[in-house]
Motif scaffolding. Structure first.
Motif, PDB file in Angstrom:
ATOM      1  N   VAL A  37       7.421   6.230 -15.108  1.00  0.00           N
ATOM      2  CA  VAL A  37       6.460   5.765 -14.137  1.00  0.00           C
ATOM      3  C   VAL A  37       5.050   5.898 -14.654  1.00  0.00           C
ATOM      4  CG1 VAL A  37       5.445   6.291 -11.892  1.00  0.00           C
ATOM      5  CG2 VAL A  37       7.938   6.539 -12.396  1.00  0.00           C
ATOM      6  N   GLY A  38       4.859   6.924 -15.288  1.00  0.00           N
ATOM      7  CA  GLY A  38       3.287   7.223 -16.161  1.00  0.00           C
ATOM      8  C   GLY A  38       3.601   7.280 -17.656  1.00  0.00           C
ATOM      9  N   GLY A  39       2.555   7.439 -18.002  1.00  0.00           N
ATOM     10  CA  GLY A  39       2.455   7.823 -19.471  1.00  0.00           C
ATOM     11  C   GLY A  39       3.153   9.057 -20.021  1.00  0.00           C
ATOM     12  N   GLY A  40       3.985   9.829 -19.241  1.00  0.00           N
ATOM     13  CA  GLY A  40       4.719  10.962 -19.430  1.00  0.00           C
ATOM     14  C   GLY A  40       3.806  12.325 -18.693  1.00  0.00           C
ATOM     15  N   ALA A  41       4.481  13.379 -18.864  1.00  0.00           N
ATOM     16  CA  ALA A  41       3.874  14.499 -18.293  1.00  0.00           C
ATOM     17  C   ALA A  41       2.367  14.877 -18.891  1.00  0.00           C
ATOM     18  CB  ALA A  41       4.641  15.695 -18.439  1.00  0.00           C
ATOM     19  N   SER A  42       2.067  14.326 -20.054  1.00  0.00           N
ATOM     20  CA  SER A  42       0.792  14.721 -20.863  1.00  0.00           C
ATOM     21  C   SER A  42      -0.100  13.934 -20.106  1.00  0.00           C
ATOM     22  CB  SER A  42       1.043  14.441 -22.249  1.00  0.00           C
ATOM     23  OG  SER A  42       1.221  13.328 -22.665  1.00  0.00           O
ATOM     24  N   ASP A  43      -0.024  12.737 -19.771  1.00  0.00           N
ATOM     25  CA  ASP A  43      -0.876  11.808 -19.321  1.00  0.00           C
ATOM     26  C   ASP A  43      -1.130  11.552 -17.628  1.00  0.00           C
ATOM     27  OD1 ASP A  43      -3.096   9.815 -19.334  1.00  0.00           O
ATOM     28  OD2 ASP A  43      -1.829   8.320 -19.886  1.00  0.00           O
ATOM     29  N   LEU A  44      -1.299  12.808 -17.020  1.00  0.00           N
ATOM     30  CA  LEU A  44      -1.420  12.415 -15.573  1.00  0.00           C
ATOM     31  C   LEU A  44      -2.873  12.680 -15.149  1.00  0.00           C
ATOM     32  CD1 LEU A  44       1.853  14.313 -14.476  1.00  0.00           C
ATOM     33  CD2 LEU A  44       1.641  11.930 -14.403  1.00  0.00           C
ATOM     34  N   SER A  45      -3.516  12.080 -15.768  1.00  0.00           N
ATOM     35  CA  SER A  45      -5.147  12.121 -15.094  1.00  0.00           C
ATOM     36  C   SER A  45      -4.984  11.252 -13.718  1.00  0.00           C
ATOM     37  CB  SER A  45      -6.095  11.744 -16.130  1.00  0.00           C
ATOM     38  OG  SER A  45      -5.803  10.164 -16.253  1.00  0.00           O
ATOM     39  N   ALA A  46      -6.180  11.392 -13.108  1.00  0.00           N
ATOM     40  CA  ALA A  46      -6.495  10.534 -11.686  1.00  0.00           C
ATOM     41  C   ALA A  46      -6.518   9.403 -11.964  1.00  0.00           C
ATOM     42  CB  ALA A  46      -7.580  11.179 -10.975  1.00  0.00           C
ATOM     43  N   GLU A  47      -6.954   8.846 -13.113  1.00  0.00           N
ATOM     44  CA  GLU A  47      -7.121   7.449 -13.517  1.00  0.00           C
ATOM     45  C   GLU A  47      -5.814   6.725 -14.111  1.00  0.00           C
ATOM     46  OE1 GLU A  47      -9.322   3.723 -14.152  1.00  0.00           O
ATOM     47  OE2 GLU A  47      -9.539   5.533 -12.966  1.00  0.00           O
ATOM     48  N   ALA A  48      -5.082   7.553 -14.675  1.00  0.00           N
ATOM     49  CA  ALA A  48      -3.589   7.111 -15.165  1.00  0.00           C
ATOM     50  C   ALA A  48      -2.971   6.713 -13.820  1.00  0.00           C
ATOM     51  CB  ALA A  48      -3.049   7.952 -16.027  1.00  0.00           C
ATOM     52  N   ILE A  49      -2.932   7.750 -12.775  1.00  0.00           N
ATOM     53  CA  ILE A  49      -2.250   7.868 -11.786  1.00  0.00           C
ATOM     54  C   ILE A  49      -2.631   6.623 -10.511  1.00  0.00           C
ATOM     55  CG2 ILE A  49      -1.941   8.629  -9.596  1.00  0.00           C
ATOM     56  CD1 ILE A  49      -1.920  11.435 -10.921  1.00  0.00           C
ATOM     57  N   ALA A 108       0.585  -1.258   0.031  1.00  0.00           N
ATOM     58  CA  ALA A 108       0.057  -0.163   0.012  1.00  0.00           C
ATOM     59  C   ALA A 108       0.887   1.260  -0.127  1.00  0.00           C
ATOM     60  CB  ALA A 108      -0.769  -0.114   1.213  1.00  0.00           C
ATOM     61  N   ALA A 109       1.804   0.960   0.560  1.00  0.00           N
ATOM     62  CA  ALA A 109       2.954   2.406   0.689  1.00  0.00           C
ATOM     63  C   ALA A 109       3.563   2.628  -0.569  1.00  0.00           C
ATOM     64  CB  ALA A 109       3.830   2.169   1.909  1.00  0.00           C
ATOM     65  N   ARG A 110       3.857   1.652  -1.124  1.00  0.00           N
ATOM     66  CA  ARG A 110       4.695   1.589  -2.459  1.00  0.00           C
ATOM     67  C   ARG A 110       3.658   2.303  -3.665  1.00  0.00           C
ATOM     68  NH1 ARG A 110       9.191  -0.830  -4.279  1.00  0.00           N
ATOM     69  NH2 ARG A 110       8.883   0.776  -5.902  1.00  0.00           N
ATOM     70  N   ALA A 111       2.208   1.882  -3.527  1.00  0.00           N
ATOM     71  CA  ALA A 111       1.171   2.474  -4.524  1.00  0.00           C
ATOM     72  C   ALA A 111       1.323   3.893  -4.056  1.00  0.00           C
ATOM     73  CB  ALA A 111      -0.156   1.613  -4.048  1.00  0.00           C
ATOM     74  N   TYR A 112       1.244   4.269  -2.661  1.00  0.00           N
ATOM     75  CA  TYR A 112       1.046   5.549  -2.393  1.00  0.00           C
ATOM     76  C   TYR A 112       2.272   6.497  -2.933  1.00  0.00           C
ATOM     77  CZ  TYR A 112       1.351  10.057   0.286  1.00  0.00           C
ATOM     78  OH  TYR A 112       1.501  11.195   0.787  1.00  0.00           O
ATOM     79  N   ASP A 113       3.431   6.015  -2.773  1.00  0.00           N
ATOM     80  CA  ASP A 113       4.744   6.638  -3.204  1.00  0.00           C
ATOM     81  C   ASP A 113       4.574   6.830  -4.979  1.00  0.00           C
ATOM     82  OD1 ASP A 113       5.883   6.491  -0.727  1.00  0.00           O
ATOM     83  OD2 ASP A 113       7.216   5.143  -1.305  1.00  0.00           O
ATOM     84  N   ILE A 114       4.034   5.808  -5.660  1.00  0.00           N
ATOM     85  CA  ILE A 114       4.157   6.225  -7.114  1.00  0.00           C
ATOM     86  C   ILE A 114       2.964   7.372  -7.236  1.00  0.00           C
ATOM     87  CG2 ILE A 114       3.147   5.106  -9.083  1.00  0.00           C
ATOM     88  CD1 ILE A 114       6.002   4.165  -8.523  1.00  0.00           C
ATOM     89  N   ALA A 115       1.889   7.326  -6.608  1.00  0.00           N
ATOM     90  CA  ALA A 115       0.813   8.197  -6.749  1.00  0.00           C
ATOM     91  C   ALA A 115       1.648   9.815  -6.306  1.00  0.00           C
ATOM     92  CB  ALA A 115      -0.171   8.008  -6.001  1.00  0.00           C
ATOM     93  N   VAL A 116       2.015   9.812  -5.117  1.00  0.00           N
ATOM     94  CA  VAL A 116       2.691  11.013  -4.851  1.00  0.00           C
ATOM     95  C   VAL A 116       3.685  11.416  -5.551  1.00  0.00           C
ATOM     96  CG1 VAL A 116       4.218  10.460  -2.963  1.00  0.00           C
ATOM     97  CG2 VAL A 116       2.805  12.506  -2.814  1.00  0.00           C
ATOM     98  N   TYR A 117       4.539  10.686  -6.073  1.00  0.00           N
ATOM     99  CA  TYR A 117       5.393  11.086  -6.915  1.00  0.00           C
ATOM    100  C   TYR A 117       5.088  11.569  -8.295  1.00  0.00           C
ATOM    101  CZ  TYR A 117      10.058  11.360  -9.375  1.00  0.00           C
ATOM    102  OH  TYR A 117      11.094  11.403  -9.913  1.00  0.00           O
ATOM    103  N   LEU A 118       4.117  11.157  -8.717  1.00  0.00           N
ATOM    104  CA  LEU A 118       3.349  11.385 -10.024  1.00  0.00           C
ATOM    105  C   LEU A 118       2.556  12.876  -9.888  1.00  0.00           C
ATOM    106  CD1 LEU A 118       2.006   8.254 -11.671  1.00  0.00           C
ATOM    107  CD2 LEU A 118       3.820   9.411 -12.542  1.00  0.00           C
ATOM    108  N   LEU A 119       2.062  12.948  -8.840  1.00  0.00           N
ATOM    109  CA  LEU A 119       1.309  14.177  -8.628  1.00  0.00           C
ATOM    110  C   LEU A 119       2.271  15.393  -8.200  1.00  0.00           C
ATOM    111  CD1 LEU A 119      -1.902  12.878  -6.415  1.00  0.00           C
ATOM    112  CD2 LEU A 119      -1.863  14.092  -8.623  1.00  0.00           C
TER     113      LEU A 119
END
Length: 145
Positions: free
Chosen positions: A84-96, A53-64
């Motif tokens: 980590v993500g689809g790039g800076a252009s794809d940082l929707s809540a769903e992608a995160i 759960a903490a690693r999932a949070y880490d990815i999300a907080v890093y993307l945000l």
């Protein structure tokens, strides 16, 4: 009366070993994060282990929040946001959410797959190979334990 309240606070801190997670009554660990400048939250999943759960949070907080984000596991900070993500252009809540669930699920599977191997990963989270959960895993030999 004052002493009773303090023990409740201490108990809660021991139940919440990482930032951004909490434990359900039935024992599952869940992660969620508040979207910046909004009242809404992004659900990051439900996991067997607090580490997942903490690693999932880490990815999300890093993307945000980017490289300045405060992580539970700073040794696993992604070098590049596009990895980590689809790039800076794809940082929707769903992608995160999807990326966080993907990483959290991998950690959960690794943590719960083989009880004998867990002690090594807990003692030395940064191995010689620098395990990258953002990449597709490769099979490892059974002699790891």
């Amino acid at each position: 009366m004052e002493g009773g309240g303090g023990s409740v606070v201490r108990k809660r801190k021991s139940e919440k070993p990482y930032k951004g997670i909490r434990m359900r009554k039935w024992g599952k660990w869940v992660a969620e994060i508040r979207e910046p400048n909004k009242r809404t939250r992004i659900w990051l999943g439900s996991y067997t282990t607090p580490k997942a759960a903490a690693r999932a949070y880490d990815i999300a907080v890093y993307l945000l929040r980017g490289p300045s984000a405060k992580l539970n596991f700073p040794e696993f900070k992604p070098v590049d946001l596009s990895v980590v993500g689809g790039g800076a252009s794809d940082l929707s809540a769903e992608a995160i959410r999807l990326k966080a669930v993907e990483v959290g699920s991998r950690v959960d599977a690794m943590e719960t797959a083989n009880g004998q191997c867990l002690s090594r990963s807990r003692v030395d989270p940064v191995s010689d190979n620098q395990l990258d959960l953002n990449q597709i895993p490769k099979p490892e030999p059974d002699t790891q334990c």
